[in-house]
Design a protein around this motif. Structure first.
Motif, PDB file in Angstrom:
ATOM      1  N   LYS A  99       0.829  -1.208   0.000  1.00 48.94           N
ATOM      2  CA  LYS A  99       0.000   0.000   0.000  1.00 48.94           C
ATOM      3  C   LYS A  99       0.862   1.256   0.000  1.00 48.94           C
ATOM      4  CE  LYS A  99      -4.196  -1.917   2.019  1.00 48.94           C
ATOM      5  NZ  LYS A  99      -5.153  -1.869   3.144  1.00 48.94           N
ATOM      6  N   PHE A 100       2.022   1.197   0.675  1.00 45.13           N
ATOM      7  CA  PHE A 100       2.953   2.318   0.733  1.00 45.13           C
ATOM      8  C   PHE A 100       3.432   2.683  -0.674  1.00 45.13           C
ATOM      9  CE2 PHE A 100       7.386   3.909   1.441  1.00 45.13           C
ATOM     10  CZ  PHE A 100       7.059   5.049   2.158  1.00 45.13           C
ATOM     11  N   LYS A 101       3.794   1.664  -1.463  1.00 48.63           N
ATOM     12  CA  LYS A 101       4.278   1.904  -2.828  1.00 48.63           C
ATOM     13  C   LYS A 101       3.134   2.298  -3.770  1.00 48.63           C
ATOM     14  CE  LYS A 101       8.278  -1.092  -2.315  1.00 48.63           C
ATOM     15  NZ  LYS A 101       8.907  -2.387  -2.652  1.00 48.63           N
ATOM     16  N   GLU A 102       1.957   1.681  -3.564  1.00 48.46           N
ATOM     17  CA  GLU A 102       0.788   2.017  -4.389  1.00 48.46           C
ATOM     18  C   GLU A 102       0.382   3.473  -4.205  1.00 48.46           C
ATOM     19  OE1 GLU A 102      -2.372  -0.620  -3.433  1.00 48.46           O
ATOM     20  OE2 GLU A 102      -1.368  -2.395  -4.234  1.00 48.46           O
ATOM     21  N   ASN A 103       0.556   3.989  -2.977  1.00 49.92           N
ATOM     22  CA  ASN A 103       0.168   5.359  -2.657  1.00 49.92           C
ATOM     23  C   ASN A 103       1.347   6.325  -2.763  1.00 49.92           C
ATOM     24  OD1 ASN A 103      -2.778   5.277  -1.679  1.00 49.92           O
ATOM     25  ND2 ASN A 103      -1.841   3.574  -0.583  1.00 49.92           N
ATOM     26  N   TYR A 105       4.634   6.125  -2.111  1.00 52.69           N
ATOM     27  CA  TYR A 105       5.509   6.195  -0.941  1.00 52.69           C
ATOM     28  C   TYR A 105       4.901   7.051   0.172  1.00 52.69           C
ATOM     29  CZ  TYR A 105       8.884   4.112  -4.122  1.00 52.69           C
ATOM     30  OH  TYR A 105       9.516   3.277  -5.003  1.00 52.69           O
ATOM     31  N   ASN A 106       3.612   6.878   0.398  1.00 55.66           N
ATOM     32  CA  ASN A 106       2.910   7.523   1.505  1.00 55.66           C
ATOM     33  C   ASN A 106       2.197   6.461   2.326  1.00 55.66           C
ATOM     34  OD1 ASN A 106       3.288  10.428   1.101  1.00 55.66           O
ATOM     35  ND2 ASN A 106       2.198  10.101  -0.817  1.00 55.66           N
ATOM     36  N   VAL A 107       2.206   6.641   3.638  1.00 54.45           N
ATOM     37  CA  VAL A 107       1.432   5.763   4.506  1.00 54.45           C
ATOM     38  C   VAL A 107       0.028   6.325   4.595  1.00 54.45           C
ATOM     39  CG1 VAL A 107       1.156   4.829   6.825  1.00 54.45           C
ATOM     40  CG2 VAL A 107       3.435   5.062   5.849  1.00 54.45           C
ATOM     41  N   VAL A 108      -0.944   5.570   4.139  1.00 53.54           N
ATOM     42  CA  VAL A 108      -2.346   6.000   4.204  1.00 53.54           C
ATOM     43  C   VAL A 108      -3.005   5.289   5.369  1.00 53.54           C
ATOM     44  CG1 VAL A 108      -4.551   6.102   3.006  1.00 53.54           C
ATOM     45  CG2 VAL A 108      -2.435   6.401   1.726  1.00 53.54           C
ATOM     46  N   GLU A 109      -3.418   6.072   6.344  1.00 57.53           N
ATOM     47  CA  GLU A 109      -3.992   5.510   7.560  1.00 57.53           C
ATOM     48  C   GLU A 109      -5.498   5.323   7.381  1.00 57.53           C
ATOM     49  OE1 GLU A 109      -2.908   6.054  12.216  1.00 57.53           O
ATOM     50  OE2 GLU A 109      -3.342   7.860  11.079  1.00 57.53           O
ATOM     51  N   ILE A 212       6.869  14.379 -10.236  1.00 59.43           N
ATOM     52  CA  ILE A 212       8.188  14.754  -9.697  1.00 59.43           C
ATOM     53  C   ILE A 212       8.345  14.228  -8.278  1.00 59.43           C
ATOM     54  CG2 ILE A 212       9.651  16.703  -9.012  1.00 59.43           C
ATOM     55  CD1 ILE A 212       8.254  18.299 -11.287  1.00 59.43           C
ATOM     56  N   ILE A 213       7.284  14.364  -7.475  1.00 56.88           N
ATOM     57  CA  ILE A 213       7.316  13.884  -6.086  1.00 56.88           C
ATOM     58  C   ILE A 213       7.551  12.384  -6.056  1.00 56.88           C
ATOM     59  CG2 ILE A 213       5.912  13.547  -4.009  1.00 56.88           C
ATOM     60  CD1 ILE A 213       4.538  16.276  -4.787  1.00 56.88           C
ATOM     61  N   GLU A 214       6.860  11.663  -6.922  1.00 58.12           N
ATOM     62  CA  GLU A 214       7.023  10.208  -6.989  1.00 58.12           C
ATOM     63  C   GLU A 214       8.462   9.838  -7.366  1.00 58.12           C
ATOM     64  OE1 GLU A 214       4.923   6.369  -9.182  1.00 58.12           O
ATOM     65  OE2 GLU A 214       4.077   8.373  -9.419  1.00 58.12           O
ATOM     66  N   LYS A 215       9.048  10.593  -8.309  1.00 54.92           N
ATOM     67  CA  LYS A 215      10.421  10.335  -8.737  1.00 54.92           C
ATOM     68  C   LYS A 215      11.420  10.647  -7.617  1.00 54.92           C
ATOM     69  CE  LYS A 215      11.495   9.093 -12.192  1.00 54.92           C
ATOM     70  NZ  LYS A 215      11.803   7.710 -12.640  1.00 54.92           N
ATOM     71  N   ILE A 216      11.177  11.741  -6.879  1.00 54.88           N
ATOM     72  CA  ILE A 216      12.052  12.111  -5.750  1.00 54.88           C
ATOM     73  C   ILE A 216      12.036  11.017  -4.687  1.00 54.88           C
ATOM     74  CG2 ILE A 216      12.258  13.685  -3.774  1.00 54.88           C
ATOM     75  CD1 ILE A 216      11.387  15.956  -5.671  1.00 54.88           C
ATOM     76  N   LYS A 217      10.833  10.528  -4.379  1.00 57.09           N
ATOM     77  CA  LYS A 217      10.713   9.468  -3.373  1.00 57.09           C
ATOM     78  C   LYS A 217      11.401   8.188  -3.834  1.00 57.09           C
ATOM     79  CE  LYS A 217       6.454  11.034  -1.124  1.00 57.09           C
ATOM     80  NZ  LYS A 217       5.044  10.712  -0.812  1.00 57.09           N
TER      81      LYS A 217
END
Length: 454
Positions: A99-103, A105-109, A212-217
């Protein structure tokens, strides 16, 4: 596959202790062998108390991110981390990672149940409060103070201005909302509900920067958190994305992508004595205009819970490339000879090469001096007790240990695992880790570029 009860799990563990095989237990309880192995390891680590009854445990967003970073940045295995934090199965951690990678690189609570009730005033009605009411009142006051402290800390850490803007307060409330009552947070921040929702409903200014954010992460996690915003900017440029470094810095700060910080050494100005074996030909001039002009070497120790490994590399001043290295359980002459043999296997011309080291006994040995003389290499040595004369090696060792060893010792179970990690890091350092001074190239690419030109 049947679901195991707490009683089943205890029975499995007891039967395993009495010598029953994993395969027979898996058949008896209609489950996979891997589940049996995981259960045994879990109980051995935490005891029977880890076996839960009733509802599932709830893990915070912060806890999940710390756990995920242990795998993506510290390179720990999913199974070992899951057992260490006491998860019922490693499948839970696999799910978090997915889920972290699908979102991006964000943790969705996932929020469950009703929203937390706001702090309400107890109606005294001129009556003496019961002990239960007093405890409840004190608990509410503690929650209020914690929420107030949480808001102040976050605002102070992110704003240098005396008064935080409304947007900043709204952002802080949104971060703390899952932890404290919503009405309480609004009251502390002095924000009305309508103002809060006005700013929340505004479109995120970084929506257009999604790719860009996805690439940075991706760059950050691939390099295990070793890249700061400058190096990330260079890597983006290497991939054809010309992004301003200030924008990269802002986005990394927004998503809490902090690079590993190296501990700085204290400067030593001790002059020391000139070595008897060889003069100091480098004199702290660490720059070179081509490969094989200046080489540096030294030995560093890795102490893993009392067991030791010794790394002896050769570093070329041009591009800071690691020419060869040897890892040994003891710092001996055999290690130095093997390192030299690996370095000289290319049969290149080393006539104008200066080879610098400290005054260690290995470098004063006759066999070492003989090898250098045979290759017409000029030997150079630091002044006695002056580590800064061999500053390039000190810098490399500091970088290596801060990025893969310091504060990470627990993830290495054996010396063999540590040795593999050192070898992996040196390959990563030479071939993957870009340098700002090399205009965004890796040491290997920079060296190859020069050799092609020559």
């Amino acid at each position: 596959m049947s679901k195991l009860t707490k009683k089943d799990k205890i029975e499995i563990y007891e039967r395993r202790k009495n010598g029953e095989t994993i395969s027979s237990l898996a058949k008896a309880f209609n489950t996979r062998e891997s589940n049996i192995k995981y259960l045994i390891a879990l109980i051995e680590k935490h005891g029977y108390d880890i076996l839960r009854n009733g509802k599932n445990r709830i893990y915070s967003k912060e806890f999940k991110l710390q756990t995920i970073n242990r795998i993506l940045i510290n390179n720990e295995s999913i199974n070992s981390v899951a057992i260490d934090i006491g998860l019922a199965s490693n499948g839970i951690l696999h799910n978090w990672l997915s889920k972290f990678k699908e979102n991006e690189y964000n943790v969705v609570e996932k929020k469950k149940g009703r929203k937390p009730k706001s702090m309400t005033k107890l109606k005294r009605n001129n009556k003496v409060l019961s002990e239960k009411d007093k405890i409840k009142l004190l608990e509410d006051e503690i929650i209020y103070l914690k929420a107030e402290n949480g808001i102040l800390k976050k605002i102070e850490s992110s704003s240098s201005r005396k008064g935080a803007k409304r947007e900043e307060k709204v952002r802080v409330i949104a971060e703390l909302r899952a932890k404290y009552p919503f009405k309480m947070l609004l009251k502390i921040a002095g924000i009305s509900r309508s103002v809060y929702y006005y700013y929340i409903d505004k479109k995120d200014i970084d929506e257009k920067n999604k790719d860009i954010i996805e690439k940075i992460k991706e760059i950050y996690y691939v390099n295990k958190g070793r890249y700061g915003y400058r190096r990330v900017t260079l890597e983006l440029k290497n991939q054809g994305l010309n992004i301003n470094h200030k924008k990269v810095q802002r986005l990394m700060k927004k998503f809490n992508l902090q690079s590993i910080v190296r501990k700085k050494r204290k400067y030593s100005s001790y002059k020391g004595q000139i070595g008897k074996i060889a003069d100091n030909h480098i004199k702290r001039n660490f720059e070179a205009t081509a490969p094989n002009q200046k080489w540096f070497t030294d030995v560093t120790e890795f102490n893993l819970r009392g067991e030791k490994l010794y790394l002896s590399p050769i570093l070329d001043a041009y591009g800071r490339y690691i020419v060869s290295y040897d890892i040994s359980h003891s710092a001996n002459l055999e290690q130095i000879n093997h390192m030299l043999n690996l370095a000289f296997k290319e049969n290149e011309n080393y006539e104008n090469l200066i080879f610098h080291s400290d005054q260690g006994w290995q470098y004063q040995h006759y066999s070492y001096q003989k090898k250098l003389k045979e290759k017409k290499i000029t030997q150079s040595m630091s002044r006695k007790g002056n580590s800064l004369d061999n500053g390039l090696m000190e810098c490399f060792f500091g970088l290596l240990k801060s990025e893969m060893f310091y504060d990470q010792e627990e993830k290495y179970k054996t010396l063999e695992e540590l040795k593999e990690a050192i070898e992996d890091y040196i390959y990563y350092y030479n071939n993957k880790r870009i340098k700002e001074k090399l205009k965004g190239l890796t040491p290997a690419s920079y060296r190859s570029q020069s050799l092609l030109v020559s």
